[in-house]
Scaffold this motif. Sequence first.
Motif, short mmCIF file in Angstrom:
data_model
loop_
_atom_site.label_atom_id
_atom_site.label_comp_id
_atom_site.label_asym_id
_atom_site.label_seq_id
_atom_site.Cartn_x
_atom_site.Cartn_y
_atom_site.Cartn_z
N GLU A 108 -46.42 5.01 40.09
CA GLU A 108 -46.21 6.31 40.72
C GLU A 108 -45.55 7.33 39.78
OE1 GLU A 108 -45.49 5.31 45.35
OE2 GLU A 108 -43.91 4.61 43.98
N LEU A 109 -45.19 6.91 38.57
CA LEU A 109 -44.60 7.84 37.63
C LEU A 109 -45.70 8.74 37.08
CD1 LEU A 109 -42.10 5.53 35.71
CD2 LEU A 109 -41.81 6.74 37.87
N THR A 110 -45.43 10.02 36.90
CA THR A 110 -46.42 10.98 36.44
C THR A 110 -46.42 11.07 34.92
OG1 THR A 110 -46.20 12.27 38.46
CG2 THR A 110 -47.14 13.40 36.57
N ARG A 117 -35.83 19.11 42.52
CA ARG A 117 -35.29 18.11 41.59
C ARG A 117 -34.37 18.82 40.61
NH1 ARG A 117 -37.70 16.55 37.05
NH2 ARG A 117 -39.66 17.51 37.65
N ARG A 154 -40.97 15.63 43.59
CA ARG A 154 -39.82 15.78 44.47
C ARG A 154 -39.38 17.24 44.48
NH1 ARG A 154 -35.27 12.17 45.95
NH2 ARG A 154 -33.56 13.51 46.57
N VAL A 188 -40.17 10.49 36.41
CA VAL A 188 -39.78 9.94 37.72
C VAL A 188 -39.67 11.08 38.73
CG1 VAL A 188 -37.98 8.68 38.98
CG2 VAL A 188 -38.52 8.06 36.60
N ALA A 189 -40.25 10.91 39.90
CA ALA A 189 -40.12 11.86 41.02
C ALA A 189 -40.62 13.26 40.67
CB ALA A 189 -38.68 11.91 41.53
N ARG A 226 -37.65 10.62 48.29
CA ARG A 226 -37.50 9.19 48.55
C ARG A 226 -36.78 8.57 47.37
NH1 ARG A 226 -42.43 6.40 46.52
NH2 ARG A 226 -43.68 7.99 45.51
N SER A 250 -43.60 16.61 48.76
CA SER A 250 -43.37 15.33 49.41
C SER A 250 -41.90 15.23 49.81
CB SER A 250 -43.74 14.18 48.48
OG SER A 250 -42.98 14.25 47.29
N TYR A 282 -39.53 4.40 43.29
CA TYR A 282 -40.85 4.70 42.75
C TYR A 282 -41.38 3.49 41.99
CZ TYR A 282 -39.60 9.43 43.94
OH TYR A 282 -39.22 10.54 44.65
N LYS A 283 -42.60 3.09 42.27
CA LYS A 283 -43.27 2.01 41.52
C LYS A 283 -43.68 2.57 40.16
CE LYS A 283 -43.51 -1.12 44.82
NZ LYS A 283 -42.63 -2.26 44.75
#
Length: 194
Positions: free
Chosen positions: A82-84, A103, A100, A96-97, A75, A72, A78-79
């Motif tokens: 949306e955290l994994t 990272r 990404r 977080v992210a 960005r 992706s 993150y809501k």
Amino acid sequence: MDEGFDVGARLRQLRQERGLSQRELAKRAKVTNSSISLIEQNSVSPSVSSLKKILDALPVSISAFFAGDEHSQPRPFYKASELTEIGDGVLSWRLVAARRPDRRMSVLHERYPPGADSGDEMLEHDGEEGGVVVEGEIEITVNGEVALLRAGDAYYFDSRLPHRFRNVGDRECVIVSANTPPSFSDGGEELHHG
């Protein structure tokens, strides 16, 4: 693990891409054959330490495991949804992210229920990690030194030192942490502090 993420199918895909049988992967990871089978069938949710051992044997980083084949655009925001989730069903570690690309650090929102523990084995891996306790209290052992941290207290240490996290309190502990190199890194293979 992340409810929207098929851990079993992803593990099977990575194992098959490497031409490994369940038995061979189990031998390399020093886990039972049935463990691999049950995880691939989604009959059990592996603990973070078990998943780490299995992925180290592939070798695949936790980040790459959960990122899958997705790429992706970076960005900035993150809501919460949306955290994994990379926890084990008891401990909650929301990354977080996670997807990404490139990272260079991991930021985690961690939740330890009363009695939760990062594991009996002390963890050691390359890098540095730090965090701030947001709620509750956590007992952290680093290289034989033990401290009980409460809300507002913080930690920062060299992750190569043996370490362990335990919630010895009677309520949930919440921590916001960061580590580098990103999530679960150990000479190119990824680990986390637990």
